[in-house]
Motif scaffolding. Structure first.
Motif, PDB file in Angstrom:
ATOM      1  N   PRO A 133      41.363  29.837  27.354  1.00  0.00           N
ATOM      2  CA  PRO A 133      40.073  30.516  27.490  1.00  0.00           C
ATOM      3  C   PRO A 133      39.132  30.097  26.367  1.00  0.00           C
ATOM      4  N   LEU A 134      37.871  29.909  26.715  1.00  0.00           N
ATOM      5  CA  LEU A 134      36.871  29.493  25.743  1.00  0.00           C
ATOM      6  C   LEU A 134      35.875  30.633  25.561  1.00  0.00           C
ATOM      7  N   LEU A 135      35.978  31.321  24.442  1.00  0.00           N
ATOM      8  CA  LEU A 135      35.064  32.409  24.126  1.00  0.00           C
ATOM      9  C   LEU A 135      33.745  31.802  23.671  1.00  0.00           C
ATOM     10  N   LEU A 136      32.661  32.142  24.363  1.00  0.00           N
ATOM     11  CA  LEU A 136      31.389  31.469  24.137  1.00  0.00           C
ATOM     12  C   LEU A 136      30.412  32.294  23.322  1.00  0.00           C
ATOM     13  N   PRO A 173      23.892  37.493  33.686  1.00  0.00           N
ATOM     14  CA  PRO A 173      24.797  38.202  32.773  1.00  0.00           C
ATOM     15  C   PRO A 173      24.812  39.709  32.976  1.00  0.00           C
ATOM     16  N   ALA A 174      23.649  40.306  33.200  1.00  0.00           N
ATOM     17  CA  ALA A 174      23.595  41.762  33.385  1.00  0.00           C
ATOM     18  C   ALA A 174      24.358  42.182  34.637  1.00  0.00           C
ATOM     19  N   GLU A 175      24.231  41.386  35.702  1.00  0.00           N
ATOM     20  CA  GLU A 175      24.951  41.689  36.943  1.00  0.00           C
ATOM     21  C   GLU A 175      26.451  41.514  36.754  1.00  0.00           C
ATOM     22  N   SER A 176      26.853  40.429  36.071  1.00  0.00           N
ATOM     23  CA  SER A 176      28.276  40.214  35.787  1.00  0.00           C
ATOM     24  C   SER A 176      28.861  41.373  34.992  1.00  0.00           C
ATOM     25  N   ALA A 177      28.127  41.794  33.968  1.00  0.00           N
ATOM     26  CA  ALA A 177      28.599  42.891  33.114  1.00  0.00           C
ATOM     27  C   ALA A 177      28.737  44.175  33.918  1.00  0.00           C
ATOM     28  N   ARG A 178      27.776  44.431  34.806  1.00  0.00           N
ATOM     29  CA  ARG A 178      27.826  45.655  35.621  1.00  0.00           C
ATOM     30  C   ARG A 178      29.038  45.647  36.550  1.00  0.00           C
ATOM     31  N   ILE A 179      29.237  44.537  37.260  1.00  0.00           N
ATOM     32  CA  ILE A 179      30.364  44.450  38.198  1.00  0.00           C
ATOM     33  C   ILE A 179      31.696  44.573  37.459  1.00  0.00           C
ATOM     34  N   THR A 180      31.798  43.873  36.323  1.00  0.00           N
ATOM     35  CA  THR A 180      33.038  43.912  35.538  1.00  0.00           C
ATOM     36  C   THR A 180      33.335  45.326  35.045  1.00  0.00           C
ATOM     37  N   GLU A 183      37.857  45.016  25.344  1.00  0.00           N
ATOM     38  CA  GLU A 183      36.534  44.501  25.015  1.00  0.00           C
ATOM     39  C   GLU A 183      36.050  43.600  26.138  1.00  0.00           C
ATOM     40  N   LEU A 184      34.761  43.633  26.418  1.00  0.00           N
ATOM     41  CA  LEU A 184      34.167  42.747  27.409  1.00  0.00           C
ATOM     42  C   LEU A 184      33.524  41.564  26.691  1.00  0.00           C
ATOM     43  N   GLY A 185      33.655  40.387  27.259  1.00  0.00           N
ATOM     44  CA  GLY A 185      33.070  39.196  26.655  1.00  0.00           C
ATOM     45  C   GLY A 185      32.753  38.164  27.707  1.00  0.00           C
ATOM     46  N   ASN A 237      34.406  30.907  29.303  1.00  0.00           N
ATOM     47  CA  ASN A 237      34.191  29.857  30.296  1.00  0.00           C
ATOM     48  C   ASN A 237      33.037  30.203  31.234  1.00  0.00           C
ATOM     49  N   SER A 238      31.971  30.732  30.637  1.00  0.00           N
ATOM     50  CA  SER A 238      30.742  31.066  31.362  1.00  0.00           C
ATOM     51  C   SER A 238      30.970  32.093  32.468  1.00  0.00           C
ATOM     52  N   ALA A 239      31.948  32.959  32.288  1.00  0.00           N
ATOM     53  CA  ALA A 239      32.234  34.009  33.262  1.00  0.00           C
ATOM     54  C   ALA A 239      32.587  35.291  32.518  1.00  0.00           C
ATOM     55  N   PRO A 240      32.386  36.454  33.170  1.00  0.00           N
ATOM     56  CA  PRO A 240      32.758  37.709  32.513  1.00  0.00           C
ATOM     57  C   PRO A 240      34.257  37.758  32.259  1.00  0.00           C
ATOM     58  N   ALA A 241      34.631  38.325  31.134  1.00  0.00           N
ATOM     59  CA  ALA A 241      36.042  38.374  30.769  1.00  0.00           C
ATOM     60  C   ALA A 241      36.365  39.707  30.110  1.00  0.00           C
ATOM     61  N   VAL A 242      37.613  40.126  30.278  1.00  0.00           N
ATOM     62  CA  VAL A 242      38.138  41.316  29.631  1.00  0.00           C
ATOM     63  C   VAL A 242      39.183  40.878  28.625  1.00  0.00           C
ATOM     64  N   LEU A 243      39.027  41.302  27.375  1.00  0.00           N
ATOM     65  CA  LEU A 243      39.984  41.003  26.317  1.00  0.00           C
ATOM     66  C   LEU A 243      40.767  42.272  26.019  1.00  0.00           C
ATOM     67  N   LEU A 244      42.081  42.204  26.179  1.00  0.00           N
ATOM     68  CA  LEU A 244      42.946  43.376  26.008  1.00  0.00           C
ATOM     69  C   LEU A 244      43.695  43.268  24.683  1.00  0.00           C
ATOM     70  N   TYR A 245      43.491  44.258  23.815  1.00  0.00           N
ATOM     71  CA  TYR A 245      44.138  44.290  22.503  1.00  0.00           C
ATOM     72  C   TYR A 245      45.096  45.460  22.403  1.00  0.00           C
ATOM     73  N   SER A 246      46.194  45.246  21.702  1.00  0.00           N
ATOM     74  CA  SER A 246      47.063  46.329  21.269  1.00  0.00           C
ATOM     75  C   SER A 246      46.995  46.326  19.751  1.00  0.00           C
ATOM     76  N   ALA A 247      46.325  47.350  19.194  1.00  0.00           N
ATOM     77  CA  ALA A 247      45.939  47.331  17.781  1.00  0.00           C
ATOM     78  C   ALA A 247      45.071  46.095  17.573  1.00  0.00           C
ATOM     79  N   ASP A 248      45.455  45.199  16.653  1.00  0.00           N
ATOM     80  CA  ASP A 248      44.647  44.002  16.426  1.00  0.00           C
ATOM     81  C   ASP A 248      45.231  42.765  17.107  1.00  0.00           C
ATOM     82  N   HIS A 249      46.240  42.969  17.936  1.00  0.00           N
ATOM     83  CA  HIS A 249      46.915  41.842  18.591  1.00  0.00           C
ATOM     84  C   HIS A 249      46.338  41.633  19.987  1.00  0.00           C
ATOM     85  N   LEU A 250      45.856  40.421  20.262  1.00  0.00           N
ATOM     86  CA  LEU A 250      45.304  40.097  21.571  1.00  0.00           C
ATOM     87  C   LEU A 250      46.447  39.891  22.569  1.00  0.00           C
ATOM     88  N   GLU A 251      46.511  40.765  23.572  1.00  0.00           N
ATOM     89  CA  GLU A 251      47.580  40.722  24.568  1.00  0.00           C
ATOM     90  C   GLU A 251      47.235  39.857  25.773  1.00  0.00           C
TER      91      GLU A 251
END
Length: 301
Positions: free
Chosen positions: A86-89, A170-177, A243-245, A248-262
């Motif tokens: 994944p490429l965080l932009l 982006p606003a539409e992507s964020a809303r749908i996500t 967290e939402l981010g 790769n130019s698409a909406p993404a969900v980042l799932l953390y457990s404490a500070d560890h990216l799951e």
């Protein structure tokens, strides 16, 4: 290494990184390629370089091709589906450069993975970045005529497999996500189903190092139940955080457990419906999400 060497390379770094990433599908390997290319660039006599952009693009392409060929066996032996890192932009508005947005999309990178190394490099350099055939020929070590043949073959291959791509504001992507995640977290199967395309696909990459489906899951009902079940399991993790981010130019969900990216879960949206989920669970590949990246098809030098 002179100040001029460093300045020229620094100015072109976002472009060079983008070229390497599209050839390799790996931000980590792209960083390594740029580091090696930088060291080689330091030995170059600048008075002999007529076009710095073309020279460095060729240098990075050659190093990326070496890395791609060296890693071919690892990819053949990979456990389960292989997805690009994944490429965080840093830039969230994909509409400013649709060609760039499509070229780094998960769907396109998966298609590029089916090309041979030379085909992939030529397609990227020509159809994404618009380099001339003489420049491409120098980069891959072939004649200009051969480069044109490779480009024609690669273009046909990509066109036959290219998924439909429609940029979403982006606003539409964020809303749908956000709406989807709220419904899925609440176990609202009806709403979740209404937001999925009938033939939606869930593809997960764990490399055998994390819990994930080892085959793509197809169909709205199966995917909906998979997502709801995963979120239910995730809610049991300690200090869970979502967290939402944009990856790769698409909406993404980042799932953390404490500070560890799951995990990183990227959504593909067409006509207001989610058509694909790309779930990255491989901890080795998740390390690349530590920093946001700047990508570009141009360079002001």
């Amino acid at each position: 290494m002179t100040d001029e060497h460093a300045q020229r390379f620094s100015e072109l770094r976002p472009l060079l990184f983008t070229i390497a990433y599209e050839i390799l599908g790996s931000a980590t390997e792209s960083d390594d390629v740029l580091q090696d290319s930088y060291l080689r660039w330091a030995q170059v006599d600048l008075t002999q370089v007529r076009d710095v952009k073309s020279y460095l693009a060729s240098l990075v392409t050659r190093q990326a091709l070496n890395a791609l060929r060296a890693g071919a066996r690892r990819r053949e032996e990979y456990i389960g589906p292989w997805l690009p890192e994944p490429l965080l932009l840093t830039e969230q508005d994909a509409s400013s450069d649709v060609v760039l947005a499509e070229s780094v999309s998960m769907a396109m990178l998966v298609v590029l993975e089916t090309l041979g190394p030379d085909e992939r490099a030529v397609f990227v350099l020509r159809d994404v970045f618009g380099f001339d055939y003489d420049e491409i020929a120098a980069a891959i070590g072939k004649t200009e005529a051969a480069a044109r043949q490779v480009a024609h073959r690669a273009r046909g291959h990509v066109q036959a497999r290219r998924p439909r791509y429609t940029p979403v504001a982006p606003a539409e992507s964020a809303r749908i996500t956000a709406e989807f995640m709220t419904a899925a977290a609440g176990g609202d199967l009806t709403t979740v189903l209404s937001m999925l395309a009938p033939d939606v696909v869930w593809t997960a990459d764990s490399g055998g190092k994390a819990s994930a489906a080892r085959r793509p899951i197809v169909g709205a009902d199966k995917v909906a139940r998979t997502v709801i079940g995963l979120l239910r399991q995730g809610a049991q993790l300690p200090d869970i955080r979502v967290e939402l981010g944009v990856c790769n130019s698409a909406p993404a969900v980042l799932l953390y457990s404490a500070d560890h990216l799951e995990g990183v879960f990227t959504f593909e949206i067409v006509d207001g419906l989610i058509t694909n989920f790309y779930a990255m669970r491989n901890p080795d590949k998740l390390a690349a999400v530590a920093a946001a990246r700047e990508i570009t098809r141009g360079a002001d030098v």
